[in-house]
Design a protein around this motif. Structure first.
Motif, PDB file in Angstrom:
ATOM      1  N   ALA A  22      27.569  24.875 -42.756  1.00 49.08           N
ATOM      2  CA  ALA A  22      28.903  25.397 -43.065  1.00 49.08           C
ATOM      3  C   ALA A  22      29.751  24.332 -43.745  1.00 49.08           C
ATOM      4  CB  ALA A  22      29.584  25.897 -41.795  1.00 49.08           C
ATOM      5  N   ARG A  23      29.733  23.105 -43.222  1.00 47.68           N
ATOM      6  CA  ARG A  23      30.527  22.022 -43.814  1.00 47.68           C
ATOM      7  C   ARG A  23      30.040  21.692 -45.228  1.00 47.68           C
ATOM      8  NH1 ARG A  23      33.582  23.708 -41.249  1.00 47.68           N
ATOM      9  NH2 ARG A  23      34.018  23.232 -39.103  1.00 47.68           N
ATOM     10  N   LEU A  24      28.740  21.711 -45.432  1.00 46.89           N
ATOM     11  CA  LEU A  24      28.192  21.452 -46.760  1.00 46.89           C
ATOM     12  C   LEU A  24      28.692  22.505 -47.748  1.00 46.89           C
ATOM     13  CD1 LEU A  24      26.340  19.690 -48.483  1.00 46.89           C
ATOM     14  CD2 LEU A  24      24.434  21.143 -47.786  1.00 46.89           C
ATOM     15  N   ALA A  32      28.973  16.881 -43.086  1.00 45.63           N
ATOM     16  CA  ALA A  32      27.675  17.557 -43.027  1.00 45.63           C
ATOM     17  C   ALA A  32      26.560  16.553 -42.765  1.00 45.63           C
ATOM     18  CB  ALA A  32      27.421  18.314 -44.334  1.00 45.63           C
ATOM     19  N   ILE A  33      26.609  15.410 -43.437  1.00 47.44           N
ATOM     20  CA  ILE A  33      25.595  14.373 -43.239  1.00 47.44           C
ATOM     21  C   ILE A  33      25.580  13.930 -41.783  1.00 47.44           C
ATOM     22  CG2 ILE A  33      25.021  11.963 -43.791  1.00 47.44           C
ATOM     23  CD1 ILE A  33      26.029  12.650 -46.688  1.00 47.44           C
ATOM     24  N   ARG A  34      26.760  13.691 -41.221  1.00 45.96           N
ATOM     25  CA  ARG A  34      26.848  13.283 -39.812  1.00 45.96           C
ATOM     26  C   ARG A  34      26.215  14.330 -38.885  1.00 45.96           C
ATOM     27  NH1 ARG A  34      29.382  14.259 -35.425  1.00 45.96           N
ATOM     28  NH2 ARG A  34      30.781  15.821 -36.252  1.00 45.96           N
ATOM     29  N   LEU A  35      26.490  15.587 -39.148  1.00 43.09           N
ATOM     30  CA  LEU A  35      25.952  16.659 -38.312  1.00 43.09           C
ATOM     31  C   LEU A  35      24.441  16.803 -38.472  1.00 43.09           C
ATOM     32  CD1 LEU A  35      28.879  19.099 -38.903  1.00 43.09           C
ATOM     33  CD2 LEU A  35      28.163  18.244 -36.656  1.00 43.09           C
ATOM     34  N   PHE A  36      23.929  16.665 -39.688  1.00 36.70           N
ATOM     35  CA  PHE A  36      22.481  16.754 -39.901  1.00 36.70           C
ATOM     36  C   PHE A  36      21.763  15.571 -39.259  1.00 36.70           C
ATOM     37  CE2 PHE A  36      23.696  19.223 -43.909  1.00 36.70           C
ATOM     38  CZ  PHE A  36      23.630  20.434 -43.246  1.00 36.70           C
ATOM     39  N   GLU A  37      22.381  14.386 -39.309  1.00 35.28           N
ATOM     40  CA  GLU A  37      21.787  13.230 -38.639  1.00 35.28           C
ATOM     41  C   GLU A  37      21.744  13.450 -37.127  1.00 35.28           C
ATOM     42  OE1 GLU A  37      24.211  10.110 -40.249  1.00 35.28           O
ATOM     43  OE2 GLU A  37      22.760   9.692 -41.846  1.00 35.28           O
ATOM     44  N   GLN A  38      22.806  14.041 -36.581  1.00 29.54           N
ATOM     45  CA  GLN A  38      22.829  14.365 -35.155  1.00 29.54           C
ATOM     46  C   GLN A  38      21.711  15.350 -34.815  1.00 29.54           C
ATOM     47  OE1 GLN A  38      26.552  15.964 -33.698  1.00 29.54           O
ATOM     48  NE2 GLN A  38      25.610  16.693 -31.817  1.00 29.54           N
ATOM     49  N   HIS A  39      21.562  16.364 -35.654  1.00 29.20           N
ATOM     50  CA  HIS A  39      20.499  17.355 -35.419  1.00 29.20           C
ATOM     51  C   HIS A  39      19.130  16.685 -35.440  1.00 29.20           C
ATOM     52  CE1 HIS A  39      18.362  21.179 -35.485  1.00 29.20           C
ATOM     53  NE2 HIS A  39      17.613  20.655 -36.459  1.00 29.20           N
ATOM     54  N   ARG A  40      18.922  15.769 -36.373  1.00 27.71           N
ATOM     55  CA  ARG A  40      17.621  15.086 -36.464  1.00 27.71           C
ATOM     56  C   ARG A  40      17.350  14.224 -35.240  1.00 27.71           C
ATOM     57  NH1 ARG A  40      16.072  12.283 -41.703  1.00 27.71           N
ATOM     58  NH2 ARG A  40      14.072  12.457 -40.700  1.00 27.71           N
ATOM     59  N   ARG A  41      18.398  13.594 -34.688  1.00 28.47           N
ATOM     60  CA  ARG A  41      18.209  12.813 -33.451  1.00 28.47           C
ATOM     61  C   ARG A  41      17.826  13.724 -32.292  1.00 28.47           C
ATOM     62  NH1 ARG A  41      22.703  10.310 -35.454  1.00 28.47           N
ATOM     63  NH2 ARG A  41      24.098  11.449 -34.064  1.00 28.47           N
ATOM     64  N   GLY A  49      16.255  19.894 -40.421  1.00 25.12           N
ATOM     65  CA  GLY A  49      17.228  18.810 -40.389  1.00 25.12           C
ATOM     66  C   GLY A  49      17.031  17.845 -41.545  1.00 25.12           C
ATOM     67  N   ALA A  50      15.777  17.478 -41.814  1.00 23.42           N
ATOM     68  CA  ALA A  50      15.484  16.571 -42.927  1.00 23.42           C
ATOM     69  C   ALA A  50      15.833  17.228 -44.258  1.00 23.42           C
ATOM     70  CB  ALA A  50      14.016  16.163 -42.901  1.00 23.42           C
ATOM     71  N   TYR A  51      15.495  18.494 -44.391  1.00 24.15           N
ATOM     72  CA  TYR A  51      15.790  19.217 -45.638  1.00 24.15           C
ATOM     73  C   TYR A  51      17.297  19.230 -45.914  1.00 24.15           C
ATOM     74  CZ  TYR A  51      16.684  23.006 -48.855  1.00 24.15           C
ATOM     75  OH  TYR A  51      17.150  23.741 -49.918  1.00 24.15           O
ATOM     76  N   TRP A  52      18.067  19.674 -44.913  1.00 22.63           N
ATOM     77  CA  TRP A  52      19.504  19.796 -45.123  1.00 22.63           C
ATOM     78  C   TRP A  52      20.176  18.439 -45.256  1.00 22.63           C
ATOM     79  CZ3 TRP A  52      21.688  23.747 -47.091  1.00 22.63           C
ATOM     80  CH2 TRP A  52      21.131  25.016 -46.927  1.00 22.63           C
ATOM     81  N   LEU A  53      19.669  17.429 -44.566  1.00 25.66           N
ATOM     82  CA  LEU A  53      20.210  16.086 -44.739  1.00 25.66           C
ATOM     83  C   LEU A  53      20.002  15.643 -46.184  1.00 25.66           C
ATOM     84  CD1 LEU A  53      21.495  13.494 -43.751  1.00 25.66           C
ATOM     85  CD2 LEU A  53      19.234  12.781 -42.915  1.00 25.66           C
ATOM     86  N   GLY A  54      18.822  15.868 -46.731  1.00 27.80           N
ATOM     87  CA  GLY A  54      18.567  15.530 -48.122  1.00 27.80           C
ATOM     88  C   GLY A  54      19.488  16.272 -49.069  1.00 27.80           C
ATOM     89  N   GLU A  55      19.702  17.552 -48.830  1.00 29.80           N
ATOM     90  CA  GLU A  55      20.614  18.336 -49.676  1.00 29.80           C
ATOM     91  C   GLU A  55      22.030  17.765 -49.630  1.00 29.80           C
ATOM     92  OE1 GLU A  55      20.130  21.197 -51.651  1.00 29.80           O
ATOM     93  OE2 GLU A  55      18.011  20.710 -51.416  1.00 29.80           O
ATOM     94  N   ALA A  56      22.486  17.401 -48.439  1.00 29.94           N
ATOM     95  CA  ALA A  56      23.839  16.860 -48.294  1.00 29.94           C
ATOM     96  C   ALA A  56      23.961  15.503 -48.970  1.00 29.94           C
ATOM     97  CB  ALA A  56      24.212  16.759 -46.811  1.00 29.94           C
TER      98      ALA A  56
END
Length: 69
Positions: A22-24, A32-41, A49-56
């Motif tokens: 949503a933030r992205l 968004a990056i912060r949230l995707f990193e949290q999801h990956r942890r 998580g890796a896909y969306w982190l890369g997109e962000a």
């Protein structure tokens, strides 16, 4: 009762992955990056998580970081 339920559901926090998407979409790349990193942890085996982190990271013009993600 339906309106009360809708109001209740709107107040629930989204999981980090969905919140990040949503933030992205709103252009809030760093959040968004912060949230995707949290999801990956929290879910290291979830490839979304890796896909969306890369997109962000690409959207934030952090291309070097995107390659690593």
């Amino acid at each position: 009762i339906e309106e009360e339920w809708k109001a209740y559901v709107r107040e629930l926090p989204l999981p980090p992955l969905e919140e990040g998407i949503a933030r992205l979409g709103e252009g809030q790349h760093e959040e968004a990056i912060r949230l995707f990193e949290q999801h990956r942890r929290e879910h290291p085996k979830d490839a979304r998580g890796a896909y969306w982190l890369g997109e962000a990271l690409v959207a934030a013009a952090r291309l070097g970081d995107a390659v690593e993600a």
